[in-house]
Design a protein around this motif. Structure first.
Motif, short mmCIF file in Angstrom:
data_model
loop_
_atom_site.label_atom_id
_atom_site.label_comp_id
_atom_site.label_asym_id
_atom_site.label_seq_id
_atom_site.Cartn_x
_atom_site.Cartn_y
_atom_site.Cartn_z
N ILE A 9 30.49 36.69 1.91
CA ILE A 9 29.55 37.76 2.26
C ILE A 9 28.18 37.17 2.61
CG2 ILE A 9 28.26 39.72 1.32
CD1 ILE A 9 30.79 40.40 -0.29
N GLY A 10 27.78 36.13 1.90
CA GLY A 10 26.46 35.54 2.11
C GLY A 10 26.35 34.66 3.33
N GLU A 15 23.22 31.21 10.23
CA GLU A 15 22.51 30.63 9.08
C GLU A 15 22.41 29.12 9.20
OE1 GLU A 15 23.54 30.23 4.48
OE2 GLU A 15 23.34 32.32 5.12
N VAL A 16 21.18 28.59 9.09
CA VAL A 16 20.97 27.15 9.14
C VAL A 16 20.36 26.61 7.84
CG1 VAL A 16 20.78 27.07 11.65
CG2 VAL A 16 18.72 27.40 10.27
N GLY A 17 19.97 27.51 6.93
CA GLY A 17 19.39 27.07 5.67
C GLY A 17 19.61 28.08 4.57
N ASP A 18 19.74 27.59 3.34
CA ASP A 18 19.96 28.44 2.17
C ASP A 18 19.29 27.74 0.98
OD1 ASP A 18 20.85 29.96 0.04
OD2 ASP A 18 22.96 29.91 0.64
N ASP A 28 18.18 34.12 -2.98
CA ASP A 28 18.06 32.91 -2.17
C ASP A 28 17.20 33.21 -0.95
OD1 ASP A 28 19.88 31.53 -3.81
OD2 ASP A 28 21.59 32.13 -2.57
N ILE A 29 16.57 32.17 -0.42
CA ILE A 29 15.92 32.28 0.88
C ILE A 29 16.93 31.81 1.92
CG2 ILE A 29 14.06 31.47 2.37
CD1 ILE A 29 12.42 30.96 -0.18
N LYS A 30 17.27 32.71 2.83
CA LYS A 30 18.21 32.40 3.91
C LYS A 30 17.41 32.18 5.18
CE LYS A 30 21.90 33.48 1.44
NZ LYS A 30 23.09 32.69 1.21
N ILE A 31 17.78 31.18 5.95
CA ILE A 31 17.13 30.89 7.22
C ILE A 31 18.16 30.98 8.33
CG2 ILE A 31 15.78 29.23 8.55
CD1 ILE A 31 15.01 27.97 5.79
N ASP A 32 17.90 31.88 9.29
CA ASP A 32 18.78 32.07 10.43
C ASP A 32 18.12 31.54 11.68
OD1 ASP A 32 21.09 33.64 9.39
OD2 ASP A 32 19.52 35.06 8.84
N ALA A 33 18.89 30.91 12.55
CA ALA A 33 18.44 30.48 13.88
C ALA A 33 19.07 31.42 14.89
CB ALA A 33 18.84 29.04 14.16
N LEU A 34 18.24 32.13 15.64
CA LEU A 34 18.74 33.12 16.59
C LEU A 34 18.24 32.81 17.99
CD1 LEU A 34 17.79 36.11 14.33
CD2 LEU A 34 20.08 35.22 14.68
N VAL A 42 14.68 30.48 24.32
CA VAL A 42 13.88 30.75 23.13
C VAL A 42 14.79 30.84 21.91
CG1 VAL A 42 12.35 32.39 21.95
CG2 VAL A 42 12.06 31.96 24.39
N THR A 43 14.43 30.13 20.86
CA THR A 43 15.12 30.22 19.57
C THR A 43 14.12 30.65 18.52
OG1 THR A 43 16.62 28.43 20.21
CG2 THR A 43 16.49 28.95 17.85
N CYS A 44 14.52 31.63 17.71
CA CYS A 44 13.69 32.10 16.60
C CYS A 44 14.35 31.73 15.28
CB CYS A 44 13.51 33.62 16.66
SG CYS A 44 12.60 34.19 18.10
N HIS A 45 13.55 31.25 14.36
CA HIS A 45 14.01 30.99 12.99
C HIS A 45 13.38 32.05 12.10
CE1 HIS A 45 14.77 27.08 14.89
NE2 HIS A 45 15.76 27.02 14.03
N ILE A 46 14.23 32.78 11.39
CA ILE A 46 13.76 33.84 10.50
C ILE A 46 14.19 33.51 9.08
CG2 ILE A 46 13.90 36.30 9.95
CD1 ILE A 46 14.63 36.80 12.86
N SER A 47 13.22 33.55 8.17
CA SER A 47 13.56 33.38 6.75
C SER A 47 13.41 34.72 6.06
CB SER A 47 12.67 32.33 6.10
OG SER A 47 11.33 32.77 6.05
#
Length: 150
Positions: A9-10, A15-18, A28-34, A42-47
């Motif tokens: 589920i997580g 996801e590129v970071g946890d 947890d802090i999850k980091i997604d690269a979109l 353009v790539t956005c990283h969202i935590s």
């Protein structure tokens, strides 16, 4: 089996970071690269915080967007240029209809793409949001729009 299900589920394709917030927490802090689906350069990283055993994740998020490839005039021609822009990503943050959205807005005057990450539910009297910009200076899109390149 329950632990394996929680792990699935997580997980996310983007996801590129946890980062765990500690031994005695389920947050947890999850980091997604979109990658922007239209402006693919353009790539956005969202935590954001994810709470595995809660009904709702915290609304806080942070965003950083950068040019990671070519940006062309054809890409710019294909985007929504209204003041509200368009939602390019949406992620559920609660069983109670709270979402985190990523919206792209184009600032014509400064030739800049604006990416806004925000929560759709008010938390502590505020809608949580974060902003990042990608200037088009010296991209193919900027030059092809008739602007001088130097």
């Amino acid at each position: 089996m329950g632990a394996a299900l929680l792990g699935i589920i997580g997980c996310s394709d983007s996801e590129v970071g946890d980062v765990s917030l500690g031994l005695f927490t389920t947050k947890d802090i999850k980091i997604d690269a979109l990658q922007d689906p239209v402006v693919t350069g353009v790539t956005c990283h969202i935590s954001s915080i994810e709470a595995d055993l809660d009904f709702s994740d915290p609304s806080d998020s942070s965003i950083a967007c950068r040019q990671t490839g070519p940006i062309t005039a054809q890409m710019l021609a294909a985007i929504d240029k209204s003041d509200a822009g368009e939602v390019i990503f949406k992620k559920s943050k609660s069983v109670f209809f709270k979402n985190m959205k990523l919206r792209r807005i184009y600032d014509e005057a400064s030739k800049t793409l604006i990416y806004l990450s925000y929560s759709t539910k008010e938390t502590s009297g505020s809608y949580k949001h974060s902003l990042s910009t990608v200037p088009l200076w010296e991209t193919a899109a900027f030059s092809q729009a008739g602007q001088p390149s130097s």
